[in-house]
Design a protein around this motif. Structure first.
Motif, short mmCIF file in Angstrom:
data_model
loop_
_atom_site.label_atom_id
_atom_site.label_comp_id
_atom_site.label_asym_id
_atom_site.label_seq_id
_atom_site.Cartn_x
_atom_site.Cartn_y
_atom_site.Cartn_z
N VAL A 94 0.83 -1.20 0.00
CA VAL A 94 0.00 0.00 0.00
C VAL A 94 0.87 1.25 0.00
CG1 VAL A 94 -1.75 1.28 1.30
CG2 VAL A 94 -1.85 -1.21 1.19
N SER A 95 2.03 1.14 0.66
CA SER A 95 2.97 2.26 0.74
C SER A 95 4.39 1.73 0.61
CB SER A 95 2.81 2.99 2.07
OG SER A 95 3.89 3.88 2.30
N VAL A 96 5.16 2.29 -0.30
CA VAL A 96 6.55 1.87 -0.48
C VAL A 96 7.43 2.40 0.65
CG1 VAL A 96 6.38 1.65 -2.97
CG2 VAL A 96 7.06 3.84 -1.98
N GLU A 97 6.98 3.46 1.33
CA GLU A 97 7.76 4.04 2.42
C GLU A 97 7.54 3.32 3.74
OE1 GLU A 97 8.19 8.73 1.57
OE2 GLU A 97 6.14 8.06 2.00
N ALA A 98 6.40 2.68 3.90
CA ALA A 98 6.05 2.07 5.18
C ALA A 98 7.12 1.09 5.63
CB ALA A 98 4.70 1.37 5.07
N GLY A 99 7.50 1.19 6.90
CA GLY A 99 8.54 0.32 7.45
C GLY A 99 9.94 0.85 7.26
N HIS A 100 10.08 1.91 6.44
CA HIS A 100 11.41 2.48 6.16
C HIS A 100 11.50 3.94 6.58
CE1 HIS A 100 12.19 -1.12 3.76
NE2 HIS A 100 11.04 -0.90 3.14
N ARG A 101 10.53 4.40 7.34
CA ARG A 101 10.47 5.82 7.71
C ARG A 101 10.07 5.94 9.18
NH1 ARG A 101 4.49 6.68 4.83
NH2 ARG A 101 3.42 5.20 6.22
N PRO A 102 10.43 7.05 9.80
CA PRO A 102 9.89 7.30 11.15
C PRO A 102 8.49 7.87 11.03
CG PRO A 102 11.41 9.04 10.52
CD PRO A 102 11.43 8.04 9.40
N VAL A 103 7.60 7.43 11.91
CA VAL A 103 6.24 7.96 11.99
C VAL A 103 6.00 8.37 13.43
CG1 VAL A 103 3.78 7.48 11.74
CG2 VAL A 103 5.41 6.50 10.11
N SER A 104 5.65 9.62 13.65
CA SER A 104 5.36 10.09 15.01
C SER A 104 4.17 11.03 14.97
CB SER A 104 6.58 10.79 15.62
OG SER A 104 6.98 11.89 14.83
N LEU A 105 3.31 10.89 15.96
CA LEU A 105 2.11 11.70 16.07
C LEU A 105 1.90 12.09 17.52
CD1 LEU A 105 -0.25 9.51 13.83
CD2 LEU A 105 0.66 11.77 13.22
N SER A 106 1.32 13.28 17.71
CA SER A 106 0.99 13.75 19.05
C SER A 106 -0.52 13.73 19.24
CB SER A 106 1.50 15.18 19.26
OG SER A 106 0.93 15.75 20.43
N LEU A 107 -0.96 13.11 20.33
CA LEU A 107 -2.38 13.11 20.66
C LEU A 107 -2.81 14.43 21.31
CD1 LEU A 107 -2.84 9.49 22.08
CD2 LEU A 107 -3.52 10.36 19.83
N TRP A 108 -1.87 15.20 21.81
CA TRP A 108 -2.18 16.50 22.40
C TRP A 108 -2.29 17.57 21.33
CZ3 TRP A 108 -3.93 18.22 26.90
CH2 TRP A 108 -3.81 19.59 27.21
N ARG A 109 -1.34 17.61 20.41
CA ARG A 109 -1.35 18.59 19.32
C ARG A 109 -1.05 17.88 18.00
NH1 ARG A 109 -0.85 24.11 20.30
NH2 ARG A 109 -1.14 24.18 18.03
N PRO A 110 -2.04 17.16 17.45
CA PRO A 110 -1.81 16.47 16.18
C PRO A 110 -1.54 17.41 15.01
CG PRO A 110 -4.13 16.35 16.83
CD PRO A 110 -3.38 16.90 17.99
N ASP A 111 -1.75 18.70 15.23
CA ASP A 111 -1.48 19.69 14.19
C ASP A 111 -0.02 20.12 14.15
OD1 ASP A 111 -1.98 20.80 16.76
OD2 ASP A 111 -2.23 22.79 15.89
#
Length: 465
Positions: A179-196
C-alpha cells in the motif's frame, strides 16, 4: 453460500487484496498466515504501563492481521512481571499475552527468516527489519530501529501506548500489502495532544493526565467501537468500579467481525455485540448498561444519562441523528471502507460549526458502486459463479474493507479528544488522517477547551503509576 462466498464470513482484511489486486481471498489468507512478526521485549517493560499497553495492542492487532504468525521474544522475568494495566495479585504480563496469542507464541524461539519483521519494545536489541516503538508524553513514535532512538518515555498519557502499538503494526501491514513503499522504512510520530504540530515542537508533548471520564455512551460496537473500548478499558482508572459505560448496538457478532474486533474471539459468533463488550468491560471492573436498539431520529439522551458519547457508526444516516439526541459532547469518527481509502480516519466533534447533514450527507450511490466493483473485478466472478450469482457478487463487493490497526489509531484520537476536554487542551472540530501518508492530513482547531465545556460530564482521577 459458505466460507469466503458468504457475506457474513467474507474476510474484511483479505477484501483489500481482492479489490486492489483481484486476488482470491483464500490466497490472501495464506500469505497473511505466512508473514511472521516478532514482538521483542527488552528489560524495563516490566516497569512501564505504556510500553506494556503498546505491546498488548500490537499483539492483539498483529494476530488478527497475520493469524498465527506472531511470536513474543520475552525472558522469564518479563513473562512473570506484574501486569500494570490491570494490577491484581495474580495477573502477569505473560498471562495477558497468552490470552491474546496462546502459550505457544511465548515459547517458540526460531531464527529470523527472510521477510520476517520485528517490533522492539524497551531496550530490545535491533535486528534486520526491526521497528522501534517509543513514546514521550502524548507523543507516539515508531520507525526503523537503526535510525529511531528511544524517546524519554515520560508517562504523561498512557493512551499513546495504543497509538504506538497500532502504528508499528500499521507500518508492517502497509508494507506487506504494498500500500505504501515508504512504510517500514520511515519514522512515523504523532501527538495526541497537538496532532497539528510536528512532534519535535515542545508544545506537542502535552500535560500529565490527571482526570478520566467516568460516564459515557459507546454508540456502535463494530470494528471502531470496540477499539474505543480497548482504549478506554486500558486507561489507569483509580476507581474503575465508579465508571459506567452505556453500550448501544443492535447487531450480533458475525464470523467476519472476529478478525477486526479487538474484543472478539470465535466463541463470540452469534452473540450480541453489547453483551460481549459488557462482559469484557465488567471483567475489568467497569459497570455497563446495554441499549440494544437502533440509533435513529427518535433517540434522545434522558436526563439522568451520560451526556458524553463516543460514536463509531458506519452509516451517515445514523450519524445525522447525533445532532438531535441531546448529548452535551460527541466525538465521532468514521473510517474509509475501500481499497483506496481503508486507512483514512475522519474525526468530528459536536458541537460543530457545520450541521450534521453537511458533515454526513446521505450516500445514495453505494449500491451502484458495489455493482460496478462486482462487474469489473474478475475475482468476484471466480468466487461466485452461475447465471443467478450476480446478487451474491454484489453483496460481497459492497462489504467494507477493514483492518484493525486503523480502528485502534482512530480510537486513540477519539479518546484523546475527551482527555483534552478534561484538561483544557485544544478542541479539534475535525481531523482527517491517512496512515499511508500520515503527514498529509487536515485538522481544524477552534480553541482551547474551557471549564464550561465540560458541563455535566463527570470525571475521576487516574491511578498513580
Amino acid at each position: 453460500m459458505t466460507g469466503q462466498t458468504n457475506p457474513e464470513e467474507f474476510s474484511r482484511i483479505s477484501k483489500l487484496f481482492v479489490d486492489k489486486d483481484q486476488e482470491d481471498p483464500d490466497r490472501s489468507l495464506v500469505r497473511r498466515r505466512r508473514q511472521r512478526v516478532t514482538l521483542a521485549c527488552g528489560s524495563g517493560i516490566e516497569h512501564s504501563f505504556t510500553l506494556q499497553l503498546a505491546l498488548l495492542t500490537a499483539a492483539n492487532i498483529a494476530n488478527r492481521c497475520f493469524p498465527g504468525g506472531v511470536r513474543i521474544d520475552i525472558d522469564e522475568r518479563g513473562i512473570g512481571s506484574r501486569l500494570l494495566i490491570c494490577p491484581t495479585a495474580d495477573e502477569t504480563l505473560g498471562r495477558a499475552l497468552a490470552s491474546l496469542l496462546g502459550h505457544r507464541a511465548l515459547r517458540i524461539r526460531t531464527p529470523s527468516r527472510v521477510g520476517d519483521h520485528t517490533i522492539l519494545f524497551g531496550d530490545a536489541p535491533a535486528v534486520d527489519q526491526s521497528l522501534r516503538v517509543t513514546f514521550d508524553g502524548w507523543i507516539a513514535k515508531t520507525g526503523p530501529a537503526a535510525t529511531v532512538s528511544r524517546l524519554p518515555e515520560r508517562e504523561f498519557c498512557t493512551l499513546v501506548g495504543v497509538l504506538a502499538g497500532a502504528l508499528a503494526v500499521s507500518e508492517i501491514f502497509l508494507s506487506f500489502g504494498q500500500v505504501s513503499v515508504e512504510a517500514g522504512h520511515r519514522p512515523v510520530s504523532l501527538s495526541l495532544w497537538r496532532p497539528d504540530l510536528e512532534t519535535d515542537n515542545p508544545a506537542a508533548l502535552g500535560v500529565p493526565v490527571e482526570f478520566l471520564p467516568t460516564q459515557l455512551w459507546a454508540l456502535g460496537l463494530g470494528h471502531l467501537g470496540q477499539a474505543y473500548l480497548w482504549a478506554l478499558g486500558t486507561l489507569p482508572y483509580l476507581e474503575r468500579e465508579s465508571t459506567q459505560i452505556i453500550l448501544n448496538d443492535f447487531d450480533k457478532v458475525a464470523a467476519a467481525n472476529v478478525e477486526t474486533g479487538l474484543l472478539l474471539g470465535n466463541e463470540h459468533v452469534g452473540s450480541y455485540k453489547t453483551r460481549v463488550c459488557s462482559k469484557w468491560l465488567e471483567q475489568r471492573g467497569f459497570k455497563t448498561r446495554l441499549v440494544e436498539r437502533r440509533f435513529g431520529p427518535d433517540f434522545r439522551c434522558e436526563l439522568r444519562e451520560p451526556r458524553l458519547a463516543l460514536c463509531g457508526f458506519d452509516s451517515n444516516i445514523a450519524r445525522q441523528s447525533l445532532e438531535s439526541a441531546q448529548f452535551h459532547r460527541v466525538v465521532e469518527c468514521g473510517l474509509g471502507g475501500t481499497a483506496s481509502n481503508f486507512d483514512t480516519i475522519s474525526l468530528h466533534t459536536l458541537p460543530n460549526p457545520r450541521t450534521a447533514s453537511d458533515l454526513w450527507p446521505a450516500d445514495d450511490d453505494l449500491e451502484n458502486r458495489a455493482q460496478q466493483i462486482a462487474r469489473e473485478n474478475r475475482a468476484y466472478g471466480q468466487l461466485i459463479k452461475g447465471k443467478d450469482a450476480e446478487c451474491g457478487r454484489v453483496q460481497l463487493a459492497g462489504k467494507a474493507v477493514a483492518v484493525p490497526f486503523v480502528g485502534a489509531v482512530a480510537a486513540s484520537f477519539v479518546v484523546a479528544e475527551v482527555l483534552r476536554l478534561l484538561h483544557g487542551g485544544p478542541n479539534f472540530t475535525s481531523l482527517k488522517l491517512r496512515l499511508a501518508s500520515p503527514g498529509s492530513g487536515s485538522i481544524s482547531e477552534t480553541k482551547n477547551y474551557q471549564a464550561g465545556d465540560i458541563g455535566a460530564i463527570p470525571y475521576g482521577r487516574v491511578r498513580i503509576l
